[in-house]
Design a protein around this motif. Structure first.
Motif, PDB file in Angstrom:
ATOM      1  N   GLY A  55       0.806  -1.208   0.000  1.00  0.00           N
ATOM      2  CA  GLY A  55       0.000   0.000   0.000  1.00  0.00           C
ATOM      3  C   GLY A  55       0.839   1.258   0.000  1.00  0.00           C
ATOM      4  O   GLY A  55       1.883   1.323  -0.652  1.00  0.00           O
ATOM      5  N   ILE A  56       0.376   2.229   0.760  1.00  0.00           N
ATOM      6  CA  ILE A  56       1.013   3.540   0.808  1.00  0.00           C
ATOM      7  C   ILE A  56       1.330   3.898   2.260  1.00  0.00           C
ATOM      8  O   ILE A  56       0.736   3.347   3.180  1.00  0.00           O
ATOM      9  N   PRO A  57       2.227   4.849   2.468  1.00  0.00           N
ATOM     10  CA  PRO A  57       2.502   5.313   3.838  1.00  0.00           C
ATOM     11  C   PRO A  57       1.297   6.064   4.415  1.00  0.00           C
ATOM     12  O   PRO A  57       0.519   6.677   3.672  1.00  0.00           O
ATOM     13  N   GLU A  58       1.166   6.033   5.725  1.00  0.00           N
ATOM     14  CA  GLU A  58       0.035   6.678   6.398  1.00  0.00           C
ATOM     15  C   GLU A  58      -0.071   8.160   6.046  1.00  0.00           C
ATOM     16  O   GLU A  58      -1.166   8.685   5.864  1.00  0.00           O
ATOM     17  N   LYS A  59       1.044   8.849   5.911  1.00  0.00           N
ATOM     18  CA  LYS A  59       1.019  10.292   5.611  1.00  0.00           C
ATOM     19  C   LYS A  59       0.404  10.590   4.240  1.00  0.00           C
ATOM     20  O   LYS A  59      -0.081  11.694   3.991  1.00  0.00           O
ATOM     21  N   ASP A  60       0.389   9.618   3.334  1.00  0.00           N
ATOM     22  CA  ASP A  60      -0.165   9.811   1.995  1.00  0.00           C
ATOM     23  C   ASP A  60      -1.602   9.294   1.840  1.00  0.00           C
ATOM     24  O   ASP A  60      -2.177   9.407   0.764  1.00  0.00           O
ATOM     25  N   ALA A  61      -2.156   8.742   2.905  1.00  0.00           N
ATOM     26  CA  ALA A  61      -3.488   8.127   2.824  1.00  0.00           C
ATOM     27  C   ALA A  61      -4.572   9.177   2.600  1.00  0.00           C
ATOM     28  O   ALA A  61      -4.524  10.268   3.168  1.00  0.00           O
ATOM     29  N   LYS A  62      -5.547   8.817   1.767  1.00  0.00           N
ATOM     30  CA  LYS A  62      -6.720   9.650   1.514  1.00  0.00           C
ATOM     31  C   LYS A  62      -7.945   8.854   1.947  1.00  0.00           C
ATOM     32  O   LYS A  62      -8.051   7.657   1.651  1.00  0.00           O
ATOM     33  N   ILE A  63      -8.864   9.524   2.619  1.00  0.00           N
ATOM     34  CA  ILE A  63     -10.085   8.818   2.989  1.00  0.00           C
ATOM     35  C   ILE A  63     -11.118   8.982   1.883  1.00  0.00           C
ATOM     36  O   ILE A  63     -11.151   9.993   1.171  1.00  0.00           O
ATOM     37  N   GLU A  64     -11.934   7.963   1.752  1.00  0.00           N
ATOM     38  CA  GLU A  64     -12.926   7.922   0.674  1.00  0.00           C
ATOM     39  C   GLU A  64     -14.262   7.446   1.212  1.00  0.00           C
ATOM     40  O   GLU A  64     -14.328   6.846   2.284  1.00  0.00           O
ATOM     41  N   VAL A  65     -15.309   7.729   0.454  1.00  0.00           N
ATOM     42  CA  VAL A  65     -16.645   7.196   0.735  1.00  0.00           C
ATOM     43  C   VAL A  65     -17.266   6.739  -0.574  1.00  0.00           C
ATOM     44  O   VAL A  65     -16.858   7.162  -1.653  1.00  0.00           O
ATOM     45  N   HIS A  66     -18.253   5.878  -0.444  1.00  0.00           N
ATOM     46  CA  HIS A  66     -19.024   5.385  -1.583  1.00  0.00           C
ATOM     47  C   HIS A  66     -20.500   5.658  -1.309  1.00  0.00           C
ATOM     48  O   HIS A  66     -20.913   5.681  -0.149  1.00  0.00           O
ATOM     49  N   ARG A  67     -21.279   5.835  -2.338  1.00  0.00           N
ATOM     50  CA  ARG A  67     -22.725   6.050  -2.175  1.00  0.00           C
ATOM     51  C   ARG A  67     -23.533   4.820  -2.572  1.00  0.00           C
ATOM     52  O   ARG A  67     -24.513   4.499  -1.935  1.00  0.00           O
ATOM     53  N   ARG A  68     -23.134   4.182  -3.674  1.00  0.00           N
ATOM     54  CA  ARG A  68     -23.938   3.077  -4.210  1.00  0.00           C
ATOM     55  C   ARG A  68     -23.608   1.729  -3.601  1.00  0.00           C
ATOM     56  O   ARG A  68     -24.431   0.818  -3.643  1.00  0.00           O
ATOM     57  N   TYR A  69     -22.398   1.576  -3.064  1.00  0.00           N
ATOM     58  CA  TYR A  69     -21.961   0.263  -2.582  1.00  0.00           C
ATOM     59  C   TYR A  69     -21.457   0.302  -1.146  1.00  0.00           C
ATOM     60  O   TYR A  69     -20.814   1.264  -0.727  1.00  0.00           O
ATOM     61  N   ILE A  70     -21.751  -0.766  -0.429  1.00  0.00           N
ATOM     62  CA  ILE A  70     -21.166  -1.065   0.872  1.00  0.00           C
ATOM     63  C   ILE A  70     -19.929  -1.904   0.586  1.00  0.00           C
ATOM     64  O   ILE A  70     -19.961  -2.765  -0.291  1.00  0.00           O
ATOM     65  N   ASP A  71     -18.853  -1.666   1.307  1.00  0.00           N
ATOM     66  CA  ASP A  71     -17.634  -2.475   1.175  1.00  0.00           C
ATOM     67  C   ASP A  71     -17.555  -3.496   2.308  1.00  0.00           C
ATOM     68  O   ASP A  71     -17.684  -3.121   3.476  1.00  0.00           O
TER      69      ASP A  71
END
Length: 152
Positions: A55-71
């Motif tokens: 993956g990526i380092p914590e400092k580069d993480a972006k949070i995301e959301v979805h509308r149509r799907y549950i993950d």
């Protein structure tokens, strides 16, 4: 948001009409031999995305959301470091929602971080802003996408 082990899925099948099928797939499919990419389960209402990598380092993480799907994110191998934040506490997205990718990205940082080891899963609903694959180790996982408004 939910974090639990696959052995406890019976607690969650009542939360959505397709959760029983989703968890059955996780329990019965030979996940380690499935090819990377998308795997249809119930058309566009329930499908799996199998991935493997670092993956990526914590400092580069972006949070995301979805509308149509549950993950439902299930870790098969390795440990995925994830973050969570209540969508209601997020500022305006810096990468607005598009229907094509079913995602919006935010400049905010997660309220808390946690590890998801192999054999465990998370459930993220549309109001759960989340960051995943925040690790430099190799992780093999499957993300089940379950339509919020399933026709099944």
């Amino acid at each position: 948001m939910v974090l639990d082990k696959l052995s406890n899925v019976a607690r969650y099948t009542c939360m959505h009409p397709l959760f029983a099928q989703a968890f059955q797939f996780l329990q019965e499919a030979d996940l380690m031999t499935l090819p990377l990419g998308q795997e249809a389960i119930v058309g566009k209402d329930l499908f799996a995305i199998i991935s493997e990598g670092s993956g990526i380092p914590e400092k580069d993480a972006k949070i995301e959301v979805h509308r149509r799907y549950i993950d439902i994110q299930y870790v098969m191998e390795g440990t995925d470091h994830m973050g969570w934040r209540d969508l209601a506490l997020c500022s305006e997205p810096n990468d607005p929602y598009t229907e094509e990718r079913d995602a919006a990205f935010f400049p905010d940082k997660p309220s808390f971080w946690f590890d998801v080891p192999a054999g465990s899963f998370t459930i993220f609903y549309p109001d759960d802003a989340h960051a995943a694959m925040v690790t430099e180790s190799t992780v093999r996982k499957v993300v089940l996408k379950i339509a919020v408004d399933s026709q099944v």
